[in-house]
Design an enzyme around this catalytic site. Structure first.
Site: not given
Ligand code: PMV
Length: 309
Positions: A97, A101, A104, A106, A148
């Site tokens: 999705p 979080g 996706s 990367a 990520d």
């Molecule tokens: O939302 P995602 O999957 O991009 O995860 C972000 C993780 C954070 O700690 C909020 C940001 C980061 O760059 O580590």
């Protein structure tokens, strides 16, 4: 034709705090993947097609700067391997999705880079690729920690500290999780800037939250390594409360976390950027189906089972 893929990821502990140098733990979700398929282009140039989102993008090389992550990925790959732009079409599809979080962006960029390299019969080490996808992540996130791209490229659970060589996390016993998707996409960039604004306004309070998250991450790392999985649940729920204090939860995420706990999960927390996207619940074999049902009843549009090993 050359097909390549990359997995989704979840953050187990330490999101947001990781941007400020606090350690975090994250793991790949190998069952959910992004795929890229490179074929010859009948026309001149490079085209990227993402039929699932109705996008077709020609890749240009005329401008100095580029503000599209996929275009940047292609440019960085070709520069790194020293190949003049070939006539190719790359088709992307993804089970991950978007803006939820799960890394996706990367994963899609990693699959894209690998597929082009495979097509051109050139190799790129994971270290080089990781570095490159980090550059691409800066377009998505502004100030990414790098967690990520690291998990997605190496496809291993990691103990991660910003700016340091990641350490592979040894997992003493499988960690069984359910991933509940709120179905509400959310911008990580916005959530990260929200936390920054809070930190600037209330540095002592927010610094205290980060310190507690550090303590949690260091404790659970040890527990995970020795297979003391039953001890993780409480720390997950604690980490969720701290993320709520950082303003990155949402009513939907809180509802899924509460539903999972009431149905017998051992712990639950949001995962990733928050304010939408996904949460994770720690389950055992006995409680799993009750928690899954409870998540769906509380509004999860998708529930995915995964094991961190
Ligand atoms: O939302 P995602 O999957 O991009 O995860 C972000 C993780 C954070 O700690 C909020 C940001 C980061 O760059 O580590």
């Amino acid at each position: 034709m050359a097909i390549a893929s990359a997995p989704a990821k979840i953050i187990l502990f330490g999101e947001h705090a990781v941007v400020y140098g606090i350690p975090a733990l994250a793991a790949p979700v190998s069952a959910l993947r992004a795929y890229a398929e490179t074929i010859p282009n009948a026309e001149h140039g490079i085209r990227i097609d993402a039929p699932e989102i109705g996008a077709s993008l020609p890749v240009g090389f005329d401008t100095e700067t580029v503000d599209n992550a996929l275009e940047l990925t292609v440019r960085l790959v070709l520069r790194e391997v020293g190949v003049t732009p070939p006539d190719i079409a790359v088709r992307l599809r993804s089970q991950i999705p978007i803006a939820s979080g799960m890394g996706s962006g990367a994963a899609v960029s990693t699959a894209l880079a690998r597929s082009i390299c495979a097509y051109l019969d050139v190799s790129l080490t994971d270290d080089m690729l990781n570095h490159m996808i980090f550059e691409v992540e800066k377009l998505h996130h502004g100030t990414p920690s790098g967690i990520d791209n690291t998990v997605v490229v190496y496809e291993k659970p990691v103990f991660f500290v910003r700016g340091q060589q990641p350490e592979v996390l040894r997992v003493g016993a499988p960690i069984k999780l359910l991933i509940g998707d709120t179905g509400h996409p959310s911008s990580t960039r916005d959530a990260v800037s929200g936390v920054r604004a809070l930190y600037e306004a209330e540095s002592q309070h927010v610094g205290g939250i980060f310190d507690t998250i550090r303590e949690i991450t260091l404790t659970v790392r040890h527990d995970i390594e020795r297979g003391a999985i039953d001890r993780l649940g409480e720390q997950m729920t604690r980490n969720h409360a701290l993320l709520r204090d950082l303003t990155v939860s949402s009513p939907q995420l809180d509802a899924l976390v509460d539903a999972a706990m009431q149905a017998g999960a051992l712990g639950a927390k949001l995962s990733g950027g928050g304010r939408g996207g996904i949460m994770i619940a720690l389950v055992d074999d006995r409680g799993r189906s009750a928690v899954e049902q409870a998540l769906r009843a509380a509004g999860a549009v998708n529930v995915t089972a995964t094991e961190v090993t």
